[in-house]
Design an enzyme around this catalytic site. Structure first.
Site, short mmCIF file in Angstrom:
data_model
loop_
_atom_site.label_atom_id
_atom_site.label_comp_id
_atom_site.label_asym_id
_atom_site.label_seq_id
_atom_site.Cartn_x
_atom_site.Cartn_y
_atom_site.Cartn_z
N ARG A 13 43.04 29.95 39.26
CA ARG A 13 42.01 30.67 40.02
C ARG A 13 41.95 32.14 39.63
O ARG A 13 41.02 32.62 38.99
CB ARG A 13 42.27 30.51 41.54
CG ARG A 13 41.12 30.94 42.44
CD ARG A 13 41.00 32.43 42.64
NE ARG A 13 42.20 33.03 43.20
CZ ARG A 13 42.36 34.34 43.30
NH1 ARG A 13 41.42 35.18 42.89
NH2 ARG A 13 43.48 34.85 43.79
N ASP A 14 42.99 32.90 39.94
CA ASP A 14 42.96 34.34 39.67
C ASP A 14 42.96 34.59 38.16
O ASP A 14 42.33 35.54 37.68
CB ASP A 14 44.19 35.02 40.32
CG ASP A 14 43.93 36.46 40.67
OD1 ASP A 14 42.89 37.01 40.28
OD2 ASP A 14 44.80 37.07 41.34
N HIS A 205 51.83 39.85 45.57
CA HIS A 205 50.80 39.42 44.58
C HIS A 205 50.51 40.63 43.70
O HIS A 205 49.69 41.48 44.04
CB HIS A 205 49.56 38.95 45.36
CG HIS A 205 48.40 38.54 44.51
ND1 HIS A 205 48.00 37.21 44.37
CD2 HIS A 205 47.51 39.26 43.78
CE1 HIS A 205 46.93 37.15 43.60
NE2 HIS A 205 46.61 38.38 43.22
N HIS A 207 49.33 42.39 40.20
CA HIS A 207 48.74 42.42 38.87
C HIS A 207 49.61 43.38 38.05
O HIS A 207 50.40 44.15 38.61
CB HIS A 207 47.27 42.83 38.95
CG HIS A 207 46.42 41.72 39.53
ND1 HIS A 207 45.59 40.96 38.76
CD2 HIS A 207 46.31 41.24 40.79
CE1 HIS A 207 45.00 40.05 39.52
NE2 HIS A 207 45.41 40.19 40.77
N CYS A 238 40.42 40.84 38.26
CA CYS A 238 39.45 40.56 39.30
C CYS A 238 38.09 41.06 38.85
O CYS A 238 37.98 42.20 38.39
CB CYS A 238 39.86 41.23 40.61
SG CYS A 238 38.62 41.06 41.89
N ASN A 247 47.48 38.90 36.49
CA ASN A 247 48.66 38.82 37.36
C ASN A 247 49.90 38.90 36.49
O ASN A 247 49.86 38.58 35.30
CB ASN A 247 48.69 37.46 38.07
CG ASN A 247 47.53 37.26 39.02
OD1 ASN A 247 46.51 36.70 38.65
ND2 ASN A 247 47.69 37.75 40.22
P1 HMG Z 1 26.58 37.22 50.16
O1 HMG Z 1 25.56 37.29 49.09
O2 HMG Z 1 26.74 38.36 51.11
O3 HMG Z 1 26.47 35.83 50.97
O4 HMG Z 1 27.97 36.96 49.43
P2 HMG Z 1 25.39 35.25 51.93
O5 HMG Z 1 26.14 34.58 53.05
O6 HMG Z 1 24.33 36.25 52.25
O7 HMG Z 1 24.75 34.09 51.03
C1 HMG Z 1 24.00 34.39 49.87
C2 HMG Z 1 23.93 33.16 48.98
O8 HMG Z 1 25.24 32.76 48.58
C3 HMG Z 1 23.31 31.95 49.68
O9 HMG Z 1 22.67 31.19 48.68
C4 HMG Z 1 24.53 31.18 50.15
O10 HMG Z 1 24.26 29.79 50.29
C5 HMG Z 1 25.50 31.41 48.99
P3 HMG Z 1 21.06 31.28 48.42
O11 HMG Z 1 20.46 30.92 49.76
O12 HMG Z 1 20.80 32.72 48.01
O13 HMG Z 1 20.85 30.33 47.32
N1 HMG Z 1 26.91 31.32 49.41
C6 HMG Z 1 27.78 30.44 48.88
N2 HMG Z 1 27.67 29.53 47.91
C7 HMG Z 1 28.77 28.79 47.61
N3 HMG Z 1 29.98 28.97 48.23
C8 HMG Z 1 30.13 29.88 49.20
C9 HMG Z 1 28.99 30.66 49.56
N4 HMG Z 1 28.79 31.63 50.48
C10 HMG Z 1 27.51 32.02 50.38
N5 HMG Z 1 31.31 30.04 49.79
C11 HMG Z 1 30.17 36.03 49.37
C12 HMG Z 1 29.17 36.82 50.17
C13 HMG Z 1 31.51 36.15 50.07
C14 HMG Z 1 29.74 34.57 49.31
C15 HMG Z 1 30.22 36.63 47.94
O14 HMG Z 1 30.43 37.99 48.03
C16 HMG Z 1 31.28 36.00 47.09
O15 HMG Z 1 31.23 34.83 46.73
N6 HMG Z 1 32.31 36.80 46.70
C17 HMG Z 1 33.40 36.24 45.92
C18 HMG Z 1 34.18 37.31 45.35
C19 HMG Z 1 35.35 36.72 44.61
O16 HMG Z 1 35.51 35.52 44.42
N7 HMG Z 1 36.22 37.66 44.16
C20 HMG Z 1 37.40 37.29 43.46
C21 HMG Z 1 38.42 36.67 44.34
S1 HMG Z 1 39.33 37.84 45.31
C22 HMG Z 1 40.61 38.38 44.29
O17 HMG Z 1 40.62 38.06 43.13
C23 HMG Z 1 41.71 39.19 44.89
C24 HMG Z 1 42.99 38.38 45.11
O18 HMG Z 1 43.44 37.80 43.90
C25 HMG Z 1 44.09 39.27 45.68
C26 HMG Z 1 44.26 40.56 44.91
O19 HMG Z 1 44.52 40.53 43.71
O20 HMG Z 1 44.15 41.59 45.56
C27 HMG Z 1 42.76 37.22 46.10
MG MG Z 2 44.58 38.86 42.39
#
Ligand code: HMG
Ligand code: MG
Length: 285
Positions: A13-14, A205, A207, A238, A247
């Site tokens: 995933r990450d 966690h 990086h 990210c 990571n």
């Molecule tokens: P948004 O645009 O504010 O969402 O995004 P919304 O609720 O307004 O929905 C907009 C559209 O997205 C709609 O579709 C929803 O159906 C769809 P449309 O009507 O336009 O066709 N939607 C989804 N589709 C599939 N699955 C879902 C989903 N939710 C809404 N779950 C949202 C908000 C959170 C969805 C968006 O910002 C997003 O997906 N962000 C993901 C960011 C991400 O994955 N970042 C990387 C992971 S975090 C990380 O790496 C850090 C970590 O490793 C720890 C660290 O290192 O610190 C964990």
């Molecule tokens: Mg991370």
């Protein structure tokens, strides 16, 4: 008997989420099956986020449907909201993770809402998971530094950590999203968090952008943490933290832990072979 430390593998995933080239579903499945064979108890396999935001994870359901599940392994999925949770449940994730930030700037950039709004979004996820019998892990990103807001106050990390544990997360993973934490900043952050969330409920966690991850893990071990996230081959970064490297490499973490006399259950020889395959996935098409 040697004390056990859990290495929570997050490479599929990450590690892969940031790859610009779309990786074949079959290769993701091969990577996860290889990890299952290495002896991990927890593998973060996919995320159910918006495919517009993170196209690389669009095939999450197909990946979970294609893996050979090994008994005793928990296959985890990241879920930012109820929609993501429902997709994860339907796809058969064994556990899910909600992810918040300790800084407002990264919260907006990563999940398009404030910290307080994110906690409200997680509430129904926790309720749904409880009804379905699925454990929920929590992440706090930017535990020392934020790509948008700069240095992060340790108290802000403790507030969000406590809120996620209060919602019902079984464990809280402290994310050094940028890979810029040092033993000094990690120590100050833990000084604020540990009085409010016990070490047994925390994970590290890190990086590895600046090469401090192993030192930070060593400090966390001294302070009682016994779970660490890492990516096979050091994959990752990210998409919403430009410049952040992968990571810390799982093989380096496992080697450090074995060297210190901890048991992990992970076969380092098998892992070395898999690490070569993982790194080959980064090749340009
Ligand atoms: P948004 O645009 O504010 O969402 O995004 P919304 O609720 O307004 O929905 C907009 C559209 O997205 C709609 O579709 C929803 O159906 C769809 P449309 O009507 O336009 O066709 N939607 C989804 N589709 C599939 N699955 C879902 C989903 N939710 C809404 N779950 C949202 C908000 C959170 C969805 C968006 O910002 C997003 O997906 N962000 C993901 C960011 C991400 O994955 N970042 C990387 C992971 S975090 C990380 O790496 C850090 C970590 O490793 C720890 C660290 O290192 O610190 C964990
Ligand atoms: Mg991370």
């Amino acid at each position: 008997m040697a004390e056990r430390v859990t290495v929570f593998e997050v490479g599929p995933r990450d590690g892969l989420q940031n790859e610009p080239r779309l990786i074949a579903t079959a290769d993701k499945i091969r990577l996860i099956d290889g990890l299952s064979a290495c002896g991990f108890s927890h593998i973060e396999a996919v995320s159910f986020v918006s495919p517009r935001w993170v196209p690389q994870m669009a095939d999450a359901a197909e990946v979970l449907a294609g893996i050979r599940r090994k008994t005793g392994v928990s296959y985890a999925a990241l879920t930012p909201n109820l929609q993501g949770f429902e997709r994860a449940l339907a796809a058969g994730a064994d556990e899910v993770a909600v992810f918040a930030s300790a800084s407002e700037g990264f919260s907006q950039k990563n999940i398009n809402c404030s910290i307080a709004e994110s906690i409200e979004r997680f509430r129904p996820v926790l309720l749904g998971a409880k009804a379905a019998g699925l454990p929920v892990r929590g992440y706090v990103s930017c535990v020392t530094d934020c790509p948008v807001d700069g240095p992060v106050a340790p108290g802000a990390v403790a507030d969000v950590a406590e809120a996620l544990i209060g919602l019902g997360c079984y464990q809280l993973s402290l994310g050094d999203t940028l890979g810029s934490a040092t033993p000094a900043t990690t120590g100050r952050m833990l000084e604020a968090v540990l009085p409010r969330v016990p070490a047994a409920r925390l994970a590290g966690h890190f990086h590895n952008t600046r090469g401090h991850a192993l030192q930070n893990i060593a400090l966390c071990l001294d302070l009682g943490l016994r779970t660490f996230d890492s990516s096979v081959g050091g994959l990752g970064g990210c998409p919403y933290a430009p410049g952040a490297e992968g990571n810390v490499a799982t093989e380096a973490v496992v080697a450090l832990l074995h060297d210190r006399g901890f048991a992990t259950g992970i076969d380092l020889v098998a892992l070395a072979g898999l690490s070569r395959f993982a790194r080959s996935l980064r090749r340009p098409a």
